[in-house]
Design an enzyme around this catalytic site. Structure first.
Site, PDB file in Angstrom:
ATOM      1  N   SER A 131      53.248  14.429  -8.270  1.00  0.00           N
ATOM      2  CA  SER A 131      53.920  15.724  -8.184  1.00  0.00           C
ATOM      3  C   SER A 131      54.431  15.949  -6.775  1.00  0.00           C
ATOM      4  O   SER A 131      53.741  15.631  -5.805  1.00  0.00           O
ATOM      5  CB  SER A 131      52.931  16.845  -8.548  1.00  0.00           C
ATOM      6  OG  SER A 131      53.462  18.125  -8.257  1.00  0.00           O
ATOM      7  N   ASP A 147      54.480  15.341 -13.057  1.00  0.00           N
ATOM      8  CA  ASP A 147      55.191  16.600 -13.258  1.00  0.00           C
ATOM      9  C   ASP A 147      56.373  16.688 -12.291  1.00  0.00           C
ATOM     10  O   ASP A 147      56.452  15.965 -11.304  1.00  0.00           O
ATOM     11  CB  ASP A 147      54.266  17.813 -13.196  1.00  0.00           C
ATOM     12  CG  ASP A 147      53.893  18.282 -11.795  1.00  0.00           C
ATOM     13  OD1 ASP A 147      54.411  17.750 -10.795  1.00  0.00           O
ATOM     14  OD2 ASP A 147      53.071  19.205 -11.702  1.00  0.00           O
ATOM     15  N   GLY A 148      57.307  17.553 -12.631  1.00  0.00           N
ATOM     16  CA  GLY A 148      58.524  17.715 -11.840  1.00  0.00           C
ATOM     17  C   GLY A 148      59.754  17.313 -12.618  1.00  0.00           C
ATOM     18  O   GLY A 148      60.028  16.129 -12.794  1.00  0.00           O
ATOM     19  N   GLY A 149      60.497  18.296 -13.142  1.00  0.00           N
ATOM     20  CA  GLY A 149      61.774  18.033 -13.779  1.00  0.00           C
ATOM     21  C   GLY A 149      61.740  17.751 -15.257  1.00  0.00           C
ATOM     22  O   GLY A 149      62.793  17.498 -15.857  1.00  0.00           O
ATOM     23  N   GLY A 202      55.790  23.139 -15.450  1.00  0.00           N
ATOM     24  CA  GLY A 202      55.413  24.327 -14.692  1.00  0.00           C
ATOM     25  C   GLY A 202      56.374  25.475 -14.899  1.00  0.00           C
ATOM     26  O   GLY A 202      56.074  26.433 -15.619  1.00  0.00           O
ATOM     27  N   LEU A 241      42.473  23.116  -7.791  1.00  0.00           N
ATOM     28  CA  LEU A 241      41.714  23.535  -6.616  1.00  0.00           C
ATOM     29  C   LEU A 241      42.433  23.142  -5.340  1.00  0.00           C
ATOM     30  O   LEU A 241      42.906  22.008  -5.208  1.00  0.00           O
ATOM     31  CB  LEU A 241      40.341  22.853  -6.660  1.00  0.00           C
ATOM     32  CG  LEU A 241      39.343  23.116  -5.531  1.00  0.00           C
ATOM     33  CD1 LEU A 241      38.787  24.528  -5.626  1.00  0.00           C
ATOM     34  CD2 LEU A 241      38.210  22.091  -5.586  1.00  0.00           C
ATOM     35  N   TYR A 242      42.536  24.094  -4.423  1.00  0.00           N
ATOM     36  CA  TYR A 242      42.856  23.772  -3.035  1.00  0.00           C
ATOM     37  C   TYR A 242      41.525  23.691  -2.288  1.00  0.00           C
ATOM     38  O   TYR A 242      40.780  24.693  -2.233  1.00  0.00           O
ATOM     39  CB  TYR A 242      43.708  24.868  -2.383  1.00  0.00           C
ATOM     40  CG  TYR A 242      45.128  24.981  -2.874  1.00  0.00           C
ATOM     41  CD1 TYR A 242      46.133  24.153  -2.379  1.00  0.00           C
ATOM     42  CD2 TYR A 242      45.470  25.946  -3.812  1.00  0.00           C
ATOM     43  CE1 TYR A 242      47.441  24.279  -2.819  1.00  0.00           C
ATOM     44  CE2 TYR A 242      46.783  26.083  -4.259  1.00  0.00           C
ATOM     45  CZ  TYR A 242      47.759  25.249  -3.754  1.00  0.00           C
ATOM     46  OH  TYR A 242      49.055  25.376  -4.196  1.00  0.00           O
ATOM     47  N   HIS A 246      55.196  19.053  -6.036  1.00  0.00           N
ATOM     48  CA  HIS A 246      54.995  20.504  -6.025  1.00  0.00           C
ATOM     49  C   HIS A 246      56.252  21.227  -6.509  1.00  0.00           C
ATOM     50  O   HIS A 246      56.567  22.335  -6.075  1.00  0.00           O
ATOM     51  CB  HIS A 246      54.612  20.972  -4.614  1.00  0.00           C
ATOM     52  CG  HIS A 246      53.577  22.057  -4.594  1.00  0.00           C
ATOM     53  ND1 HIS A 246      52.319  21.857  -4.081  1.00  0.00           N
ATOM     54  CD2 HIS A 246      53.594  23.334  -5.010  1.00  0.00           C
ATOM     55  CE1 HIS A 246      51.619  22.972  -4.165  1.00  0.00           C
ATOM     56  NE2 HIS A 246      52.372  23.891  -4.739  1.00  0.00           N
TER      57      HIS A 246
END
Length: 376
Positions: free
Chosen positions: A250, A283-285, A306, A135-136, A252
């Site tokens: 994260s 998350d990330g990489g 992702g 959610l944003y 992003h």
């Protein structure tokens, strides 16, 4: 034969419009952080234990009440129909079959109700891993509340609130390519406003969103709330004080503020900041099973992927995503065995060396206790 995440990316690029491939691969500005996320994992070294006397590993986790057969989550990614005609339906079926938690993006091209049905239908033994919803927080709180109610009614088991986007990052690849909107026939299904005859409204990136909005959200839902995009240790402490149930560490995927550190570099300090009070998903990489081991050893309760999901979806639809998740699970299991670990709870910072981060012990907060119930 597709044997690595990089293989999926290479195969997907032969199928995709180059503009859409750039949208998936690209990040903000010079994309320094995009590259740093993967490079930081490569700099870490594993130091295995031996003669531990175990023949079976247990990769299963329980995270904020959600049970999963793997510590690899599907991070929220937008616009799955951009790369596969079935879009998020194919992704949800693959995740459910693998027993992996899928975080449904607010910017998905399929509605959460249909995604939930697909996950239920595809779940192994009728028991799919739970869905979470990203959610944003919108300045229009009435619209935001309606969306929260909708995700809850669909059966989502947690909310993942993205907090690193007061404005949009500088996506220079997309600007150069003229990729400014979805092609005709695709739309963000969750942004259809019933108060305006279903007109699709843009997702508002608003600098006015504050901790008060998190307090408001905490007051309208009983679902666990994770904040995604918290990078500063003081913000991590504030998140806990404001009732966040977990953090998604994260940046992003390097798509917002360029030159921020790789998330794995920040993990030890963030783990120390929350003191084991809430779980951290990183998350990330993450591209290998050894990356999963490194992150869990340094204090993460799970990891998210992702871009790899998007490459796998573009390459082979549901089967592609299933193969990707199987591959990472196999790599993770092998890495556990070679590290002398029987499962997630056997992993600790003593298994990791980071020469680029300074002399041992390089991991502040190693003495902190994992959150109760974060893993099993």
């Amino acid at each position: 034969m597709l044997m690595t995440v990089q293989d999926f990316e290479a195969a997907a690029r032969t199928r995709l419009d180059p503009v859409h491939a750039d949208f998936i691969a690209g990040g903000a500005a010079d994309e320094i952080t995009v590259r740093a996320n993967e490079e930081a994992f490569r700099r870490l070294r594993l130091l295995p234990r031996v003669l531990r006397g175990s023949t079976a590993r247990t990769p299963e986790i329980t995270l904020l009440g959600s049970r999963a057969r793997t510590p690899v989550l599907l991070s929220p990614t937008a616009f799955h129909k951009l790369v596969c005609s079935e879009g998020e339906l194919a992704t949800a079926r693959a995740a459910a079959a693998a027993g992996a938690i899928m975080i449904v993006s607010m910017a998905s091209t399929v509605a959460v109700e249909a995604i939930a049905r697909a996950a239920r239908d595809a779940g192994a033994d009728g028991d799919p891993a739970p869905l979470w919803f990203q959610l944003y927080l919108q300045p229009d709180l009435e619209f935001t509340e309606a969306l929260v109610r909708r995700a809850t009614a669909a059966g989502c088991a947690a909310l993942v609130v993205t907090v690193d986007s007061p404005v949009r990052g500088a996506h220079e690849r997309d600007l150069r390519n003229g990729f400014l909107d979805l092609p005709d026939g695709l739309r963000c299904e969750h942004m259809a406003d019933p108060r305006q005859d279903g007109r699709v409204r843009p997702i508002a990136m608003s600098p006015e969103i504050s901790w008060e909005h998190l307090d408001w959200l905490r007051g309208i839902t009983s679902l666990p709330i994770l904040l995604k995009g918290v990078l500063h240790p003081e913000d991590a402490r504030l998140a806990v004080r404001h009732g966040a149930d977990g953090l998604v560490l994260s940046n992003h995927g390097g798509r917002q503020l360029d030159t921020v550190p790789a998330t794995i570099e920040l993990l030890p300090e963030m783990y120390a900041a929350v003191g084991g009070r809430v779980p951290i998903v990183l998350d990330g990489g993450v591209r290998r099973g050894t990356d999963v081991v490194k992150a869990l050893a340094l204090g993460a309760s799970a990891v998210g992927i992702g871009r790899p999901v998007m490459w796998a979806l573009a390459e082979g639809g549901e089967k592609g995503v299933r193969r990707l998740l199987e591959l990472l699970r196999e790599e993770f299991d092998q890495a556990l065995a070679l590290c002398g670990a029987r499962g997630v709870t056997d992993l600790g910072p003593d298994l990791v060396r980071a020469p680029a981060w300074g002399p041992a012990p390089p991991f502040p907060g190693a003495e902190a206790v994992r959150p109760d119930g974060a893993v099993s």
